[in-house]
Motif scaffolding. Structure first.
Motif, PDB file in Angstrom:
ATOM      1  N   THR A 201     -50.474  -9.535 -66.900  1.00 13.27           N
ATOM      2  CA  THR A 201     -51.286 -10.294 -65.948  1.00 13.27           C
ATOM      3  C   THR A 201     -51.129 -11.785 -66.234  1.00 13.27           C
ATOM      4  O   THR A 201     -50.564 -12.195 -67.245  1.00 13.27           O
ATOM      5  CB  THR A 201     -52.779  -9.924 -66.060  1.00 13.27           C
ATOM      6  N   GLU A 202     -51.684 -12.588 -65.336  1.00  7.20           N
ATOM      7  CA  GLU A 202     -51.611 -14.039 -65.472  1.00  7.20           C
ATOM      8  C   GLU A 202     -52.241 -14.507 -66.785  1.00  7.20           C
ATOM      9  O   GLU A 202     -51.826 -15.530 -67.349  1.00  7.20           O
ATOM     10  CB  GLU A 202     -52.326 -14.695 -64.279  1.00  7.20           C
ATOM     11  N   VAL A 205     -49.923 -15.373 -69.810  1.00  5.60           N
ATOM     12  CA  VAL A 205     -48.924 -16.447 -69.754  1.00  5.60           C
ATOM     13  C   VAL A 205     -48.903 -17.303 -71.024  1.00  5.60           C
ATOM     14  O   VAL A 205     -47.835 -17.530 -71.600  1.00  5.60           O
ATOM     15  CB  VAL A 205     -49.140 -17.310 -68.495  1.00  5.60           C
ATOM     16  N   ARG A 233     -44.581 -17.397 -66.301  1.00  6.27           N
ATOM     17  CA  ARG A 233     -45.042 -16.984 -64.962  1.00  6.27           C
ATOM     18  C   ARG A 233     -43.889 -16.406 -64.149  1.00  6.27           C
ATOM     19  O   ARG A 233     -44.055 -15.411 -63.441  1.00  6.27           O
ATOM     20  CB  ARG A 233     -45.655 -18.174 -64.232  1.00  6.27           C
TER      21      ARG A 233
END
Length: 359
Positions: A201-202, A205, A233
């Motif tokens: 998921t973000e 990052v 990303r």
């Protein structure tokens, strides 16, 4: 011309024409400002009655398509799906859809697309159905793949939207296609005694960027030498895009109790005909020495062998990367040889794991 009284029942939905009995629901949707209803839906509630009585049916009367409501078991409109750009002489049409924001994430879109495309091939002589999706719209790419469509190519900057031009992916479904013509690995979670493996998921990052930028990772892998959060990303987008095309999958590995990121594992170059795939991984510098990478890779291997019928998992490590080779050997991989000049001029040791190695 499509049947004006079409009524398609799927596991949880009914795909049916819009009618005047939908007036209250459509007014509520228009008033809320959410956008998922077919093109031409009035922007003001004052136009809803006329649209339901006539406007929404113009496409069907023209013979070029049909707009249908996705209705749940309570006959509540949760989405809309359409056929359009139909060429009866060429035997082609295109499908498009939208789901109410409150009902997304439940699998309604692929269920509706499968239901409608099945009905098209069962009741008409059409031979091909197109579907397009923005290249950066990962959820739509997943819908197309789950519905059995084949990724056929990318039209560069073909979709103009408010922010900028977007690349457009072209998918196709033929009457002769098997429902399983485009297999993919599902997004799932796996657990071991010490670890949770989940889709990236973000939030991953910063940890991904820190792991890839670590000097040891830089020295032993082919990641970009200026690795930053932009690269991380891009990796998330590219790995999900690859998964949606059936090429592999990626997992974030965390400690369940703390949620702390400890590794990334990705599968690539999946061959569904021969059921082979390659695995790679990066261990966070703060988590090295705990055996996390081997434990995660072994869990993924069992999942691939037991749930998806894979027969070979390949792993390659730089000849100078003794730590990665130890991970492979502790996990039960068998050393097969050395691939010369395989990664930026460096030799790689080739390992493999098969179901019999885990017996």
């Amino acid at each position: 011309m499509f049947d004006p009284a079409v009524n398609i029942t799927t596991e949880r939905l009914t795909l049916r024409p819009f009618s005047t009995r939908d007036a209250d629901r459509v007014r509520s949707i228009v008033r809320s400002g959410v956008q998922f209803l077919p093109p031409g839906t009035p922007a003001q509630v004052s136009g809803v009655d006329q649209w339901l009585a006539s406007g929404v049916h113009d496409l069907q009367r023209s013979g070029q398509g049909v707009h249908l409501a996705m209705a749940d078991a309570a006959d509540r409109i949760v989405g809309a799906i359409s056929l359009f750009k139909t060429s009866w002489s060429a035997g082609t049409t295109e499908v498009g859809y939208g789901v109410h924001p409150l009902y997304r994430g439940r699998g309604y879109a692929p269920e509706a697309v499968r239901g409608l495309t099945g009905w098209v091939f069962a009741t008409t002589q059409l031979r091909r159905i197109d579907l397009t999706a923005n290249l950066d719209n990962l959820s739509s790419l997943r819908v197309a793949q789950k519905a059995g469509f084949t990724w056929e190519g990318v039209l560069r900057e073909a979709a103009m939207e408010d922010d900028r031009p977007h690349d457009l992916v072209i998918f196709g479904l033929l009457r002769s296609d098997s429902p399983l013509s485009s297999p993919i690995l599902p997004r799932t979670e796996l657990r071991t005694p010490r670890l949770l493996l989940r889709p990236p998921t973000e939030t991953d990052v910063p940890d991904l960027a820190a792991t890839a930028a670590d000097p040891l990772t830089q020295a032993m892998t082919g990641v970009p030498r200026d690795y930053g959060e932009g690269h991380a990303r891009a990796f998330l987008i590219l790995s999900e895009r690859a998964r949606s095309r059936g090429h592999g999958a990626a997992f974030t590995v965390v400690e369940p109790s703390s949620g702390r990121f400890v590794a990334n594992v990705d599968l690539r170059d999946a061959d569904w005909t021969h059921r082979t795939v390659e695995v790679g991984y990066m261990t966070a510098p703060w988590a090295r020495g705990n055996g996390y990478a081997g434990e995660a890779v072994l869990a993924i291997a069992r999942w691939l062998f037991d749930k998806h019928g894979f027969v070979r998992l390949q792993l390659r490590a730089a000849v100078t990367n003794q730590a990665s080779q130890r991970v492979a050997e502790k996990a039960g991989f068998v050393r097969e040889g050395v691939a010369r000049n395989a990664l930026q001029g460096e030799d790689l040791v080739v390992y493999s794991l098969t179901p019999s190695d885990l017996d």
